[in-house]
Motif scaffolding. Structure first.
Motif, mmCIF file in Angstrom:
data_model
loop_
_atom_site.group_PDB
_atom_site.id
_atom_site.type_symbol
_atom_site.label_atom_id
_atom_site.label_comp_id
_atom_site.label_asym_id
_atom_site.label_seq_id
_atom_site.Cartn_x
_atom_site.Cartn_y
_atom_site.Cartn_z
ATOM 1 N N GLU A 58 0.948 -1.119 -0.177
ATOM 2 C CA GLU A 58 0.207 -0.066 0.023
ATOM 3 C C GLU A 58 1.082 1.214 0.150
ATOM 4 O O GLU A 58 2.007 1.267 0.756
ATOM 5 N N THR A 67 0.655 5.791 -0.089
ATOM 6 C CA THR A 67 0.075 6.933 -0.197
ATOM 7 C C THR A 67 0.913 8.108 0.027
ATOM 8 O O THR A 67 1.779 8.035 0.452
ATOM 9 N N ASP A 73 -2.768 0.261 -3.935
ATOM 10 C CA ASP A 73 -2.756 -0.740 -3.065
ATOM 11 C C ASP A 73 -3.161 -2.109 -3.914
ATOM 12 O O ASP A 73 -3.537 -2.237 -5.051
#
Length: 153
Positions: free
Chosen positions: A10, A12, A28
């Motif tokens: 994942e 971000t 992800d």
């Protein structure tokens, strides 16, 4: 009981290049497999209802006196899920486009109201969640617009 292995990642990212403007991105992926072929029972080794990879991004803007105005535009692409278990169907990919605009009215200390317009699935895509037992019968909602007020007191 069977043994299984899950692997995934994942990511971000968020960036604010100038005051009031922002950008965020996400990605992800997860994979679930049976680790013992003898335990697979003819199921090809894939675990059921494992969501497909996704990528997405959002642009945001905040401006006006005390940041009273806020707007965003975001897109998320969900890839086709082809790594399915026995008795499970593949799920088509889709791209979801969402946007919103909000204006905050301040009336007193710690009291305000947001007037907003939200747009969801603006491309009116057929979106089916692979992890849902009802994916073949109940897709996510089509194009939706919401006009509303939220009060804080």
């Amino acid at each position: 009981n069977v043994d299984a292995r899950f692997t995934g990642a994942e990511l971000t990212l968020a960036y604010t290049p100038a005051q009031g403007f922002g950008f965020s991105a996400m990605a992800d992926s997860v994979r679930g497999v049976l680790t013992d072929a003898a335990d697979s029972g003819g199921r090809n080794g894939n675990l059921p209802r494992i969501g497909p990879p996704r990528i997405g991004g959002k642009l945001t803007w905040r401006g006006g006196a005390d940041g009273a105005w806020y707007a965003d535009l975001g897109a998320t692409h969900v890839f086709t899920q082809r790594q399915v278990a026995a008795f499970e169907s593949e799920t088509a990919g889709y791209t979801r486009l969402d946007a919103s605009v909000r204006y905050r009215l301040r009336s007193a200390a710690n009291r305000s109201a947001d007037l907003y317009l939200l747009g969801r699935n603006l491309g009116n895509r057929d979106m089916r969640v692979h992890t849902s037992f009802l994916k073949d019968f109940a897709p996510l909602p089509g194009r939706s617009l919401f006009l509303g007020v939220t009060a804080y007191y």
